[in-house]
Write an enzyme that holds these catalytic residues in place. Structure first.
Site, short mmCIF file in Angstrom:
data_model
loop_
_atom_site.label_atom_id
_atom_site.label_comp_id
_atom_site.label_asym_id
_atom_site.label_seq_id
_atom_site.Cartn_x
_atom_site.Cartn_y
_atom_site.Cartn_z
N GLY A 179 67.39 104.44 -18.78
CA GLY A 179 68.11 102.98 -18.99
C GLY A 179 66.89 101.74 -19.05
O GLY A 179 67.61 100.97 -18.68
N ARG B 272 50.80 104.66 -12.07
CA ARG B 272 52.19 104.72 -11.75
C ARG B 272 52.64 105.18 -10.11
O ARG B 272 51.52 105.94 -9.95
CB ARG B 272 53.33 105.45 -12.65
CG ARG B 272 52.78 106.72 -12.91
CD ARG B 272 53.37 107.37 -14.10
NE ARG B 272 53.13 108.54 -14.50
CZ ARG B 272 51.97 108.95 -15.25
NH1 ARG B 272 51.31 108.26 -15.60
NH2 ARG B 272 51.59 110.31 -15.43
N HIS C 94 44.99 103.61 -24.30
CA HIS C 94 45.98 103.66 -23.56
C HIS C 94 45.58 103.91 -21.99
O HIS C 94 44.80 104.43 -21.87
CB HIS C 94 47.07 104.84 -23.79
CG HIS C 94 48.00 105.36 -22.89
ND1 HIS C 94 47.61 106.40 -22.07
CD2 HIS C 94 48.98 104.80 -22.38
CE1 HIS C 94 48.91 106.40 -21.13
NE2 HIS C 94 49.53 105.62 -21.37
N SER D 189 51.35 99.84 -17.31
CA SER D 189 51.11 100.67 -18.75
C SER D 189 50.89 99.60 -19.66
O SER D 189 51.40 98.81 -20.03
CB SER D 189 52.44 101.68 -18.95
OG SER D 189 52.06 102.46 -19.93
#
Length: 298
Positions: A256, A108, A104, A90
């Protein structure tokens, strides 16, 4: 289905893109290798206060977890709670010159597994452009590059993925798009792994050709405080979208992930104003009337 092949491609893609961007800027990207305690890790390549890029990053991550976060299973609730593996590259680039657009790009791959069930996998990605001062030539080139990336895989993909991009990168609370769009796709797993992987590779491989000519045309245009001020104001919309709507940002925070890498997408200097409107007939007004509208550029 072969995650190792995807990972190897993503690592090479990151290296190729960073090399091209370092050549453009003339300064190196810092490398930060990190581990995620819950499983996996990544490589962040970041530039700040470069000659061309005020801030930018090209991130690779490969992470695993025991329960799929809500942001990743929102469109497929039957997968909620499955063990998962995610990998991707990314990037977000914020040039200093307001005549150079922010960009951008992301590609993925996800796998969700559960004992006694076949693995669920899918690809996602795309690229989109966010100008502060609009140039039709740039918009046409960027959208043409997006169309070329998808052309070998069927004529139906570009109109579908362009419309998806226009819908996705839209600030509902502002009733305006974030930029001029590009292409966006997610949950992509048909007709088979090889075809989906090939399309995703093509999107990643076309990024430099889509962006570099635009930057090369605009990077030496003189600008002053007025243009920088408007750039900072419009960057506020970028922040709003990424923190409120962006699935990648939400997934990273919910799973996380490394916060520094996730929030790399945010611009370094931003301004907000109360109910500001551009002067009628100005270049700033033209951005709203001529570019921040859904239209077919090619």
């Amino acid at each position: 289905m072969n995650p190792t092949v995807v990972k190897n491609y993503l690592l090479v893609l990151q290296q190729r893109i960073v090399a091209a961007l370092e050549n453009l800027d003339g300064n190196p990207f810092r490398e930060d290798r990190w581990d995620r305690p819950q499983g996996g890790g990544g490589i962040s390549r970041v530039i700040e206060e470069g000659k061309l890029f005020e801030r930018g990053g090209v991130n690779f991550s490969h992470v695993q977890g025991a329960g799929l976060p809500p942001s990743a299973s929102a469109s497929r609730p039957e997968l909620a709670g499955r063990a998962w593996e995610a990998m991707g590259v990314s990037l977000v680039l914020h040039p200093r010159n307001p005549y150079c657009p922010t960009v951008h790009m992301n590609v993925r791959f996800f796998v969700a597994t559960r004992e006694g069930a076949a693995p669920a996998w899918w690809f996602g990605g795309g690229m989109d452009l966010t100008p502060y001062y609009g140039f039709a030539e740039d918009a046409q080139h960027f959208h043409r590059s997006c169309k070329l990336a998808l052309a070998p895989f069927g004529a139906e993909h570009h109109p579908q993925f362009k419309a998806w991009c226009d819908r996705y990168f839209f600030l509902k609370h502002r009733n305006e798009p974030r930029g001029i769009g590009g292409i966006f796709f997610d949950d992509f797993n048909q007709p088979d792994f090889d075809a989906c992987f090939a399309l995703t590779q093509s999107v990643g491989d076309h990024f430099i050709d889509a962006y570099q000519p635009i930057i090369s045309r605009r990077k030496d245009i003189p600008y002053g405080e007025r243009e920088r001020d408007f750039q900072a104001y419009r960057r506020g919309r970028y922040v709003e979208f990424n923190l409120v709507y962006d699935r990648g940002t939400l997934f990273g925070l919910q799973s996380g992930g490394r916060t520094e890498a996730i929030l790399m997408s945010l611009p370094p200097v931003v301004k907000w104003r109360y109910d500001w409107k551009p002067e009628p007939g100005s270049a700033e007004a033209s951005l709203y009337s001529d570019f921040l509208v859904a239209r077919d550029w090619v």
